[in-house]
Design a protein around this motif. Structure first.
Motif, PDB file in Angstrom:
ATOM      1  N   UNK A  18      94.822  66.260  34.779  1.00 22.30           N
ATOM      2  CA  UNK A  18      93.117  67.081  34.837  1.00 22.30           C
ATOM      3  C   UNK A  18      92.624  66.272  36.025  1.00 22.30           C
ATOM      4  N   UNK A  19      92.271  67.712  37.188  1.00 19.46           N
ATOM      5  CA  UNK A  19      92.014  67.581  38.820  1.00 19.46           C
ATOM      6  C   UNK A  19      90.405  67.054  38.315  1.00 19.46           C
ATOM      7  N   UNK A  20      89.916  66.908  38.603  1.00 22.16           N
ATOM      8  CA  UNK A  20      88.256  66.488  38.351  1.00 22.16           C
ATOM      9  C   UNK A  20      87.393  67.581  39.730  1.00 22.16           C
ATOM     10  N   UNK A  21      86.569  68.347  38.692  1.00 24.98           N
ATOM     11  CA  UNK A  21      85.878  69.635  38.893  1.00 24.98           C
ATOM     12  C   UNK A  21      85.119  68.993  40.346  1.00 24.98           C
ATOM     13  N   UNK A  22      84.441  68.284  39.266  1.00 25.22           N
ATOM     14  CA  UNK A  22      82.652  67.933  40.290  1.00 25.22           C
ATOM     15  C   UNK A  22      82.821  66.020  40.257  1.00 25.22           C
ATOM     16  N   UNK A  23      82.224  66.201  41.370  1.00 30.70           N
ATOM     17  CA  UNK A  23      82.402  65.256  42.223  1.00 30.70           C
ATOM     18  C   UNK A  23      81.742  64.075  41.318  1.00 30.70           C
ATOM     19  N   UNK A  24      81.930  62.371  41.193  1.00 31.83           N
ATOM     20  CA  UNK A  24      81.259  61.584  40.684  1.00 31.83           C
ATOM     21  C   UNK A  24      81.600  60.147  40.783  1.00 31.83           C
ATOM     22  N   UNK A  25      81.331  59.300  39.509  1.00 31.20           N
ATOM     23  CA  UNK A  25      81.577  58.304  39.896  1.00 31.20           C
ATOM     24  C   UNK A  25      82.596  57.888  38.962  1.00 31.20           C
ATOM     25  N   UNK A  26      83.549  56.723  39.528  1.00 37.62           N
ATOM     26  CA  UNK A  26      84.878  56.740  39.314  1.00 37.62           C
ATOM     27  C   UNK A  26      84.729  55.666  38.688  1.00 37.62           C
ATOM     28  N   UNK A  27      84.556  55.536  37.000  1.00 41.00           N
ATOM     29  CA  UNK A  27      84.783  54.610  35.885  1.00 41.00           C
ATOM     30  C   UNK A  27      85.966  53.586  35.226  1.00 41.00           C
ATOM     31  N   UNK A  28      86.422  52.716  35.496  1.00 38.56           N
ATOM     32  CA  UNK A  28      87.342  52.025  34.767  1.00 38.56           C
ATOM     33  C   UNK A  28      86.736  51.862  33.072  1.00 38.56           C
TER      34      UNK A  28
END
Length: 135
Positions: A18-28
């Motif tokens: 998936x290519x994220x559509x919306x910006x956000x916080x990267x979480x592991x």
């Protein structure tokens, strides 16, 4: 192979494809999957509004359920195929519950902007994506 193992693989495959559509916080997340968690959209906020206002951040049933529901609604913006079962079985645990809720509620984009600055050439040294600081 167990059902949980299959859902974990599906979650990781989902993240890779998936290519994220919306910006956000990267979480592991707990299973090692890294996903971009966008803030809730207004439809989700309206749906969860009373529960968000009453959120205690504790381990009571209402708070735990809210973290799960809010995380699912946020993640489904970038990963439409993700299920609540995957989120609660593989991605969330007691160790990351507060951090994930913080990412979901990153209304101002402050955490995301910090991560973007750190990832840019010459970004702030010593900063790690959310979920990496304690690993």
């Amino acid at each position: 192979m167990s059902v949980l193992m299959n859902s974990a693989m599906n979650t990781q495959e989902l993240a890779m494809n998936a290519i994220p559509k919306f910006k956000g916080v990267r979480v592991v997340f707990a299973d090692g999957t890294e996903l971009v968690v966008p803030p809730l959209n207004l439809a989700a906020v309206e749906m969860l509004q009373e529960r968000l206002v009453a959120f205690s951040g504790g381990l009571d049933a209402h708070s735990v359920a809210l973290v799960a529901d809010a995380t699912v609604l946020a993640l489904q913006r970038n990963y439409p195929g993700i299920s609540r079962e995957q989120v609660v079985s593989e991605l969330l645990d007691l160790g990351n519950m507060a951090e994930v809720m913080e990412a979901v509620m990153d209304v101002s984009g402050f955490k995301r902007k910090q991560q973007e600055a750190a990832a840019a050439p010459g970004g702030a040294p010593g900063e790690a994506p959310a979920g990496m600081a304690n690993r």
